[in-house]
Scaffold this motif. Structure first.
Motif, PDB file in Angstrom:
ATOM      1  N   THR A 157     -40.695 -71.504   8.225  1.00 18.67           N
ATOM      2  CA  THR A 157     -40.095 -70.979   7.005  1.00 18.67           C
ATOM      3  C   THR A 157     -40.759 -71.540   5.752  1.00 18.67           C
ATOM      4  N   LEU A 158     -40.862 -72.873   5.738  1.00 17.74           N
ATOM      5  CA  LEU A 158     -41.402 -73.554   4.559  1.00 17.74           C
ATOM      6  C   LEU A 158     -42.821 -73.084   4.270  1.00 17.74           C
ATOM      7  N   ASN A 215     -39.354 -65.517  10.808  1.00 17.79           N
ATOM      8  CA  ASN A 215     -38.404 -65.376  11.907  1.00 17.79           C
ATOM      9  C   ASN A 215     -39.099 -65.496  13.260  1.00 17.79           C
ATOM     10  N   ASP A 216     -40.352 -65.057  13.301  1.00 16.28           N
ATOM     11  CA  ASP A 216     -41.106 -65.156  14.552  1.00 16.28           C
ATOM     12  C   ASP A 216     -41.605 -66.577  14.780  1.00 16.28           C
ATOM     13  N   THR A 217     -42.087 -67.206  13.713  1.00 22.51           N
ATOM     14  CA  THR A 217     -42.792 -68.487  13.871  1.00 22.51           C
ATOM     15  C   THR A 217     -41.921 -69.684  13.527  1.00 22.51           C
ATOM     16  N   PHE A 218     -40.829 -69.449  12.792  1.00 26.21           N
ATOM     17  CA  PHE A 218     -39.937 -70.509  12.301  1.00 26.21           C
ATOM     18  C   PHE A 218     -40.629 -71.450  11.333  1.00 26.21           C
ATOM     19  N   TYR A 249     -40.714 -58.393   2.840  1.00 27.01           N
ATOM     20  CA  TYR A 249     -40.298 -57.772   4.099  1.00 27.01           C
ATOM     21  C   TYR A 249     -41.054 -58.412   5.266  1.00 27.01           C
ATOM     22  N   ASP A 281     -53.157 -65.527  13.572  1.00 26.39           N
ATOM     23  CA  ASP A 281     -52.744 -64.331  14.309  1.00 26.39           C
ATOM     24  C   ASP A 281     -53.100 -63.074  13.513  1.00 26.39           C
ATOM     25  N   GLN A 307     -40.115 -61.437   8.357  1.00 28.76           N
ATOM     26  CA  GLN A 307     -40.358 -61.237   9.781  1.00 28.76           C
ATOM     27  C   GLN A 307     -41.266 -62.335  10.335  1.00 28.76           C
ATOM     28  N   LEU A 366     -44.932 -67.726  -2.168  1.00 29.19           N
ATOM     29  CA  LEU A 366     -44.742 -68.194  -3.545  1.00 29.19           C
ATOM     30  C   LEU A 366     -46.083 -68.239  -4.283  1.00 29.19           C
ATOM     31  N   TRP A 413     -50.076 -57.931   8.493  1.00 33.34           N
ATOM     32  CA  TRP A 413     -48.768 -57.763   7.858  1.00 33.34           C
ATOM     33  C   TRP A 413     -48.816 -58.245   6.407  1.00 33.34           C
ATOM     34  N   MET A 462     -42.891 -69.487   3.050  1.00 33.39           N
ATOM     35  CA  MET A 462     -42.379 -69.371   1.690  1.00 33.39           C
ATOM     36  C   MET A 462     -43.365 -69.931   0.666  1.00 33.39           C
ATOM     37  N   ILE A 463     -44.013 -71.049   1.012  1.00 32.57           N
ATOM     38  CA  ILE A 463     -45.000 -71.620   0.084  1.00 32.57           C
ATOM     39  C   ILE A 463     -46.136 -70.630  -0.132  1.00 32.57           C
ATOM     40  N   ALA A 519     -52.168 -60.114  13.735  1.00 33.41           N
ATOM     41  CA  ALA A 519     -51.013 -59.267  13.391  1.00 33.41           C
ATOM     42  C   ALA A 519     -50.395 -59.753  12.074  1.00 33.41           C
ATOM     43  N   TYR A 520     -50.251 -61.075  11.935  1.00 30.80           N
ATOM     44  CA  TYR A 520     -49.646 -61.621  10.724  1.00 30.80           C
ATOM     45  C   TYR A 520     -50.558 -61.436   9.517  1.00 30.80           C
TER      46      TYR A 520
END
Lengths: 238, 275
Positions: free
Chosen positions: A200-201, A195-198, A188, A11, A192, A208, A17, A204-205, A13-14
């Protein structure tokens, strides 16, 4: 691998970001690190002058900014200073708006926090310097200022480089807290995106890894600097 | 360079540890019954759905619903643990097994349905609107282009705000910060769920503000459950259906100062007819 789904990275947009986030993180880290080093040097110089009131002032500064969480300092700068009257009138709307932007608040508090730590690092560098060198400089007729910049600062910088590396890495990672006062840095946007895509892991990876790479570049550069500046008989010059 | 290699090695280990943590949990109903307690994620800063009352207890429309579900599943509405969650962590809390269900202003979206299951929908909530000073001349979403607007990190509509409407979003972690920033004129408005902003307007502090831009959509709200746990979902749905049939949701609307919605009245009627 591990059933991780990185399709969200396609995406635009991502991507934008993440890029903006990395750029803002780098801006914040570079600016606050530079100012912190400057504060550290000036503060340490001030301490070598042995002026009673200046010592007290610098010590107060160190205690206040080293002993409070940078997150609290940012929140204080962002919310409290404007309430205390640090405001200007926006000419385009005629509204009274806070003088300091979120980025300014974060940069200032990180600079002061890093600066307080850097003063202590530089001071320890100067204090561990062999007394004989200073005496030698004195007997050669070096004045206070010249002695600091030509003898004490160069040697103290070398001695305290490992400590300074620690401070700068920490400062770099602390920039992530600026997301709390809406500075659009890496964390930041990361928040977001997951939260949009769920995912998370996955997010975060990735974040990181970005931090590992960026901070590794910093520590690598500092290690090279240390090796380059090493002088015989001390630290890496052994 | 050995130092660098060592760093990479440690990072890989940390990653592996991360990945092991994400196993699927099933059989929630059994777990809940064995534990004798339903663990629910609720809001505690979101009038009227979940908030702290004067005594410091978490109350609200969805808190009452969660307690009702606990009563149906376990026989007592006290057999419940309320875990405060926020928009940015509630789904993670659920999938990681820290809570059994979300009753925290969860809007039903296709994106979320990929990750979690929804209970039956029980509220039709207005989407976001924009709170701004009374003098503000804005009335359309398009007029916010390029303007700084306060928001909340993790809201589902944030991407739409920045990408579609071209808003410069100033997103905070929590609502009190966003309200403070709006009063400080750090942004020209605050984009947030219409229901909350409507409630805020009732406070004397906010008399000089208005809903400047109306919601662009209405969205059904439901509870969130871990994916694929049909047995648990059916039990929770049954409890919600019973609450609707008994007119409980209408009573809670009254209790928590919400305007009575046609949606909830229609659902109550349908549920009562089914029984």
């Amino acid at each position: 691998m591990f059933g991780l789904d990185y399709s969200w990275l396609a995406d635009p947009a991502y991507q934008q970001w993440l890029l903006t986030g990395v750029i803002n993180t780098l801006k914040l880290a570079t600016l606050s690190s530079s100012v912190a080093i400057l504060i550290g040097m000036l503060g340490a110089f001030g301490l070598t002058l042995r002026i009673f009131w200046l010592d007290a002032l610098i010590e107060l500064f160190v205690e206040v900014f080293r002993n409070t969480p940078p997150l609290l300092q940012m929140l204080f700068a962002y919310f409290t200073l404007s309430s205390l009257g640090l405001r200007v009138t926006d000419p385009s709307t005629g509204l009274s708006v806070p003088l300091l932007s979120a980025f300014a608040c974060a940069a200032i508090s990180l600079s002061l926090f890093g600066g307080a730590l850097a003063i202590e690092a530089f001071r320890s560098g100067i204090e561990t310097m062999p007394r004989s060198i200073i005496d030698a400089a004195r007997s050669l007729g070096y004045g206070r200022w010249a002695r600091f910049w030509r003898i004490e600062a160069p040697i103290a910088t070398r001695i305290c480089l490992p400590a300074l590396t620690n401070i700068l890495t920490n400062l770099f990672k602390t920039t992530s807290q600026a997301s709390v006062i809406t500075v659009p840095e890496l964390m930041y946007y990361a928040g977001q995106i997951y939260n949009d895509t769920f995912r998370t892991l996955e997010v975060m990876i990735l974040v990181l890894l970005i931090y590992v790479v960026l901070v590794s570049i910093l520590t690598f550069a500092m290690a090279r600097l240390e090796a380059f500046m090493a002088f015989p008989g001390y630290g890496r010059g052994h | 360079m050995t130092g660098f290699k060592r760093i990479m090695g440690v990072s890989a280990l940390a990653l592996a540890a991360f990945c092991v943590g994400s196993t699927v949990v099933a059989g929630t109903l059994e777990n809940v019954k064995a534990r004798g307690k339903l663990v629910v994620g609720v809001k505690n800063d979101y009038v009227p759905y979940g908030y702290l009352n004067d005594k410091g207890d978490v109350v609200g429309f969805e808190v009452s619903l969660a307690k009702y579900v606990a009563k149906e599943l376990l026989g007592s509405e006290d057999k419940i643990e309320l875990v405060p969650v926020v928009a940015s962590n509630r789904i993670e809390f659920l999938t990681a097994g820290r809570i059994d269900a979300i009753f925290a202003t969860l809007g039903v979206t296709a994106e979320r349905a990929k990750v979690i299951d929804f209970t039956t929908e029980y509220v039709s909530a207005a989407g976001p609107s924009v709170l701004a000073a009374k003098e503000a001349t804005l009335s359309k979403w398009e007029e916010l282009k390029g303007k700084s607007v306060c928001g909340i990190q993790g809201s589902y509509y944030n991407k739409k705000m920045t990408e579609e409407f071209g808003i410069t979003l100033v997103a905070f972690k929590t609502q009190p910060e966003a309200y403070r920033a709006l009063k400080d004129n750090r942004c020209i408005g605050f984009v947030f769920d219409d229901m909350t902003l409507q409630q805020k307007l009732k406070e004397p502090d906010w008399a000089s503000y208005k809903i400047a831009v109306a919601p662009y959509e209405f969205q059904p709200m439901a509870g969130g459950l871990r994916k694929g746990d049909t047995e648990f979902r059916e039990a929770v749905d049954k409890a919600i259906g019973k609450a609707e049939a008994e007119g409980k949701l209408i009573a809670w609307e009254t209790e928590f100062g919400m305007p009575h919605s046609d949606y909830i009245a229609a659902r109550a009627k349908a549920a009562a007819a089914k029984n």
